[in-house]
Design a protein around this motif. Structure first.
Motif, short mmCIF file in Angstrom:
data_model
loop_
_atom_site.label_atom_id
_atom_site.label_comp_id
_atom_site.label_asym_id
_atom_site.label_seq_id
_atom_site.Cartn_x
_atom_site.Cartn_y
_atom_site.Cartn_z
N TYR A 44 -3.34 -6.44 -6.39
CA TYR A 44 -3.81 -5.23 -5.72
C TYR A 44 -4.22 -4.22 -6.79
CZ TYR A 44 -2.21 -6.48 -1.02
OH TYR A 44 -2.07 -7.08 0.21
N CYS A 45 -5.38 -3.62 -6.62
CA CYS A 45 -5.84 -2.62 -7.57
C CYS A 45 -6.78 -1.64 -6.87
CB CYS A 45 -6.53 -3.28 -8.78
SG CYS A 45 -7.93 -4.32 -8.36
N GLN A 46 -7.18 -0.61 -7.61
CA GLN A 46 -8.09 0.39 -7.07
C GLN A 46 -9.48 -0.22 -6.82
OE1 GLN A 46 -7.62 4.07 -6.63
NE2 GLN A 46 -5.54 3.28 -6.46
N ARG A 47 -10.17 0.35 -5.85
CA ARG A 47 -11.51 -0.14 -5.51
C ARG A 47 -12.50 0.12 -6.64
NH1 ARG A 47 -12.98 1.11 0.80
NH2 ARG A 47 -11.50 -0.40 1.69
N PRO A 48 -13.53 -0.71 -6.76
CA PRO A 48 -14.60 -0.42 -7.74
C PRO A 48 -15.20 0.96 -7.47
CG PRO A 48 -14.81 -2.67 -6.93
CD PRO A 48 -13.75 -2.01 -6.09
N LYS A 49 -15.50 1.68 -8.56
CA LYS A 49 -16.01 3.05 -8.43
C LYS A 49 -17.20 3.25 -9.35
CE LYS A 49 -11.34 4.85 -7.68
NZ LYS A 49 -10.28 5.73 -8.24
N PRO A 50 -18.08 4.21 -9.03
CA PRO A 50 -19.16 4.56 -9.95
C PRO A 50 -18.59 5.10 -11.26
CG PRO A 50 -19.56 5.48 -7.76
CD PRO A 50 -18.16 4.98 -7.77
N ALA A 51 -19.15 4.66 -12.38
CA ALA A 51 -18.65 5.10 -13.68
C ALA A 51 -19.80 5.17 -14.68
CB ALA A 51 -17.56 4.15 -14.18
N GLY A 52 -19.62 6.00 -15.70
CA GLY A 52 -20.62 6.11 -16.75
C GLY A 52 -21.80 6.98 -16.36
N GLN A 61 -8.05 0.89 0.53
CA GLN A 61 -8.23 2.32 0.22
C GLN A 61 -6.92 3.09 0.36
OE1 GLN A 61 -11.53 4.04 2.27
NE2 GLN A 61 -11.43 5.97 1.15
N ARG A 62 -6.08 2.63 1.26
CA ARG A 62 -4.77 3.26 1.45
C ARG A 62 -3.77 2.19 1.87
NH1 ARG A 62 -3.67 3.63 6.82
NH2 ARG A 62 -5.43 3.36 8.25
N LEU A 63 -2.48 2.50 1.69
CA LEU A 63 -1.43 1.57 2.07
C LEU A 63 -0.53 2.14 3.16
CD1 LEU A 63 -0.33 0.17 -1.41
CD2 LEU A 63 -1.69 -0.97 0.34
N GLU A 69 -2.13 -4.85 5.57
CA GLU A 69 -1.61 -5.20 4.25
C GLU A 69 -0.12 -5.52 4.31
OE1 GLU A 69 -3.44 -5.97 1.93
OE2 GLU A 69 -5.33 -5.08 2.61
N GLU A 70 0.62 -4.83 5.16
CA GLU A 70 2.04 -5.16 5.33
C GLU A 70 2.19 -6.61 5.79
OE1 GLU A 70 4.13 -2.48 7.85
OE2 GLU A 70 3.25 -0.69 6.92
N PRO A 78 4.46 2.62 0.55
CA PRO A 78 5.43 3.00 1.58
C PRO A 78 6.60 2.03 1.59
CG PRO A 78 3.50 1.96 2.56
CD PRO A 78 3.19 2.13 1.11
N ALA A 79 7.69 2.43 2.23
CA ALA A 79 8.92 1.64 2.21
C ALA A 79 8.71 0.22 2.72
CB ALA A 79 9.99 2.34 3.05
N ALA A 80 7.86 0.06 3.73
CA ALA A 80 7.64 -1.27 4.30
C ALA A 80 7.08 -2.23 3.26
CB ALA A 80 6.68 -1.18 5.49
N LEU A 81 6.20 -1.75 2.38
CA LEU A 81 5.64 -2.62 1.35
C LEU A 81 6.60 -2.83 0.19
CD1 LEU A 81 3.06 -2.05 3.01
CD2 LEU A 81 1.80 -2.10 0.87
N LEU A 82 7.42 -1.82 -0.10
CA LEU A 82 8.41 -1.97 -1.17
C LEU A 82 9.38 -3.11 -0.85
CD1 LEU A 82 9.33 1.76 -1.97
CD2 LEU A 82 8.05 0.17 -3.42
#
Length: 300
Positions: free
Chosen positions: A30-38, A63-65, A71-72, A93-97
């Motif tokens: 799991y990681c952050q979504r691709p974003k515009p850069a440079g 985008q959110r958990l 995702e849970e 959130p606790a459910a994912l932890l």
């Protein structure tokens, strides 16, 4: 172990590589979504996403958990032993932890409970700490408040920047997470009281010359490479790359000599390497030889 790995920036990459090299099964990343850069604002995958693709690992970028039942359900379906979290960028959130059978471990770049929060490496340099380190922590619902398995300290040298500490600590984190997964370790509750390292922004880059020279010098090192440290000279942004403390004094922000020494609230700073917007990094004294900056000129 069967794991989910959650991380985004380059700091998390050594841990991901170490886990895979050691034979742990990373069922999802799991990681952050691709974003515009440079300058061209080209959509770019984060460092962990790029490495996960290289290693052939499945990647998810929600985008959110919080409140994300999809995702849970997905995490629970993976039959995970542990989650490993390193600078992911989203609050779990606790459910994912509790989705992995044995919970989630976090690789945190400080000696907890000192410097909980978003920018612990920068905060340690800013505060003038003599050491920092990595703590492996069992995550709970709080902000870096879970019980610690163990920690390893490293000294902060007088020339260390956030960049140099970042690289050392990220490699240590990769080694320590393997140790954490190699057996059972006692979980030591953290004290309730702790210090916090708030998230940085570009606004933090602006120098306040009324502050003591030692504080500004630490700020320069702490904000290398981002958000950087800058001042204004003749209406133009001037980035300060390195500086040294000088026993001199004067009105804060004023150029004191031909070596680019600037008076601070206490003592002074000699700007040893600077960079103009769009230009190359250069020696501070060499910059003065090519530009008309009379003694008495005010910066900022």
């Amino acid at each position: 172990m069967r794991l989910v790995f959650m991380g985004s920036p380059a700091f998390a990459v050594p841990a991901l590589r170490a886990l895979c090299s050691a034979g742990h099964e990373v069922a999802a990343v799991y990681c952050q979504r691709p974003k515009p850069a440079g300058r061209g604002q080209r959509v770019t995958r984060c460092a962990v996403h790029q490495v996960a693709d290289e290693l052939g690992l499945p990647v998810r970028t929600p985008q959110r958990l919080r409140g994300n039942t999809e995702e849970e359900d997905h995490l629970r379906s993976l039959g995970l032993d542990y989650g490993v979290v390193v600078a992911y960028g989203l609050i779990l959130p606790a459910a994912l932890l509790h989705a992995p059978r044995r919970g989630c471990l976090n690789i945190h770049a400080s000696l907890l409970p000192r410097w909980r929060g978003a920018a612990p490496i920068q905060a340690a340099i800013l505060a003038g700490d003599s050491e920092t380190g990595i703590t492996i922590m069992q995550m709970d619902a709080g902000l870096d408040t879970g019980p610690a398995l163990f920690a390893e300290s490293v000294p902060i040298g007088p020339d260390d920047t956030s960049a140099t500490l970042h690289d050392r600590l990220s490699e240590i984190g990769g080694r320590m997470i393997l140790l954490a997964l190699s057996g059972e370790w006692p979980r030591t509750p953290q004290p309730e009281d702790g210090t916090y390292a708030p998230k940085l922004s570009k606004v933090d880059s602006v120098v306040d010359w009324s502050r003591p020279a030692g504080e500004i010098e630490r700020r320069i090192r702490a904000f290398t490479p981002w958000p950087g440290t800058e001042t204004i000279l003749g209406g133009e942004v001037l980035k300060i790359v390195t500086a040294e403390i000088v026993d001199a004094g004067g009105e804060p922000g004023v150029v004191l000599d031909d070596n680019f020494t600037i008076a601070c609230g206490d003592r002074a700073l000699r700007l040893t390497r600077i960079k103009r917007a769009g230009g190359a990094t250069m020696d501070g004294a060499a910059f003065l030889r090519g530009h008309d900056v009379p003694i008495g000129t005010r910066l900022g």
